[in-house]
Design a protein around this motif. Structure first.
Motif: not given
Length: 375
Positions: A5-7, A9-13, A21-22
């Motif tokens: 879920d953290v990733w 969120s990061k991948m939205r921008s 990294a992802y």
């Protein structure tokens, strides 16, 4: 387990860095299609100023090695080289691609030669070229020339001198020459574990000088206590050559605490538990850990299959892991054929020949084909 879920969120921008990294996390989790899409997003983000070579190379390797998309992989590699013409790693990866994916060894050799001509002082390129000439082209004179030229430029490089020593030992069968190179590497780079460990192996296997071999292992670990490969080789030496089982057990456990999921450590310790401790339950747990932590490591599956055959007589599970090993590394199929017991494994494997063909399971067909060849 990564916090997906953290990733998300990061991948939205996303940025090239977060995509890299992802994508690596997804790849480690064997979510290859998602990883490819993530890498592609990073490549597209960098398109205006030239995509990051690193993420292009990651995408190319994934497309080629995991997804079988050879043409797309080549497109990425050529794009990376076009955008970064002096990027040595991109060109080296392309030479590997030509050799492995395209099976075009002359083109790969020519590319490596061009890279070396453009980077004559790069010891890693020269080392790569020497290995290619030796391993892929069987051009031993050419390989030796590259080793020698490299050592003229970098006489203190322990990796280069170590590998020249191995070349002399394994290819030229020149043990005195190999000994001289190992000792020179140790003299010039006394804190490097690499030449000490390989010298210890030579002393152990070819000269039976166990005292000197043990001295080299201990010196290597004194300088590099976290070197898991060196410690595991030392544990095997203690087990097999001088029968110091308590010390060997200690060395295995130390290696496990340093790198608990390393396949070489896990399978070697499993073998120790099987042969020395008669702890089949503990050995099986280690083999299971090895294949779970390293699902694409063919030798872990291969060794587990042998354990299941020889110590559990579980031929159904054995065949499952043998098939996976062959699927990951087809060169293991002949080893199974030669090592198999005609009255156990191959009899059972041969009876499933028809069902394997009907199921279309390629790896199982390879196993069964080997069985029929034996029988």
């Amino acid at each position: 387990e990564p916090a997906w879920d953290v990733w998300a969120s990061k991948m939205r921008s996303p940025t090239v860095h977060t995509c890299l990294a992802y994508g690596q996390l997804l790849e480690q989790g064997q979510r290859y299609n998602e990883a490819a899409a993530t890498y592609q997003t990073g490549v597209d983000l960098g398109a205006e100023g030239g995509a990051s070579a690193e993420i292009q190379l990651k995408l190319a390797a994934l497309l080629w090695r995991r997804l079988g998309k050879v043409q797309q992989a080549e497109d990425q590699l050529l794009a990376a080289i076009s955008a970064h013409p002096t990027h040595v790693q991109a060109r080296l990866q392309y030479s590997s691609f030509l050799a492995e994916a395209k099976q075009n060894l002359p083109a790969a050799a020519a590319e490596l030669k061009r890279i070396l001509e453009d980077n004559p002082a790069d010891k890693d390129v020269r080392h790569e070229y020497a290995f290619f000439l030796k391993n892929r082209m069987a051009d031993y004179d050419g390989a030796e020339e590259q080793f020698r030229e490299g050592l003229k430029l970098y006489p203190d490089c322990p990796k280069l001198r170590n590998n020249y020593a191995l070349f002399l030992k394994n290819v030229r069968k020149n043990l005195p020459g190999a000994v001289d190179q190992f000792e020179e590497a140790i003299r010039r780079s006394p804190t490097s574990a690499l030449p000490r460990v390989n010298y210890a192996l030579l002393l152990e296997t070819h000269m039976k000088d166990f005292k000197k071999s043990e001295e080299q292992y201990r010196a290597a670990l004194l300088h590099e206590p976290g070197n898991v490969e060196a410690r595991t080789n030392f544990a095997i030496f203690l087990q097999e050559s001088i029968h110091k089982y308590a010390d060997a057990d200690h060395q295995f456990q130390y290696a496990m605490t340093t790198q608990p999921d390393a396949p070489f450590v896990l399978t070697s310790y499993a073998s120790f538990k099987t042969l020395i401790k008669s702890d089949l339950k503990g050995a099986e747990a280690l083999y299971q850990q090895a294949v779970l932590a390293n699902p694409t490591h063919a030798l872990s599956h291969h060794k587990f299959a042998l354990f299941l055959r020889d110590h559990r007589k579980d031929y159904r599970k054995m065949q499952e892991y043998a098939a996976k090993a062959v699927q990951l590394d087809p060169s293991l199929a002949p080893r199974w054929k030669s090592e198999a017991d005609r009255q156990s494994m191959w009899h059972r494997a041969a009876t499933s020949w028809t069902s394997c063909l009907e199921s279309g399971d390629v790896a199982q067909v390879l196993i069964c084909a080997a069985a029929k060849m034996v029988m």
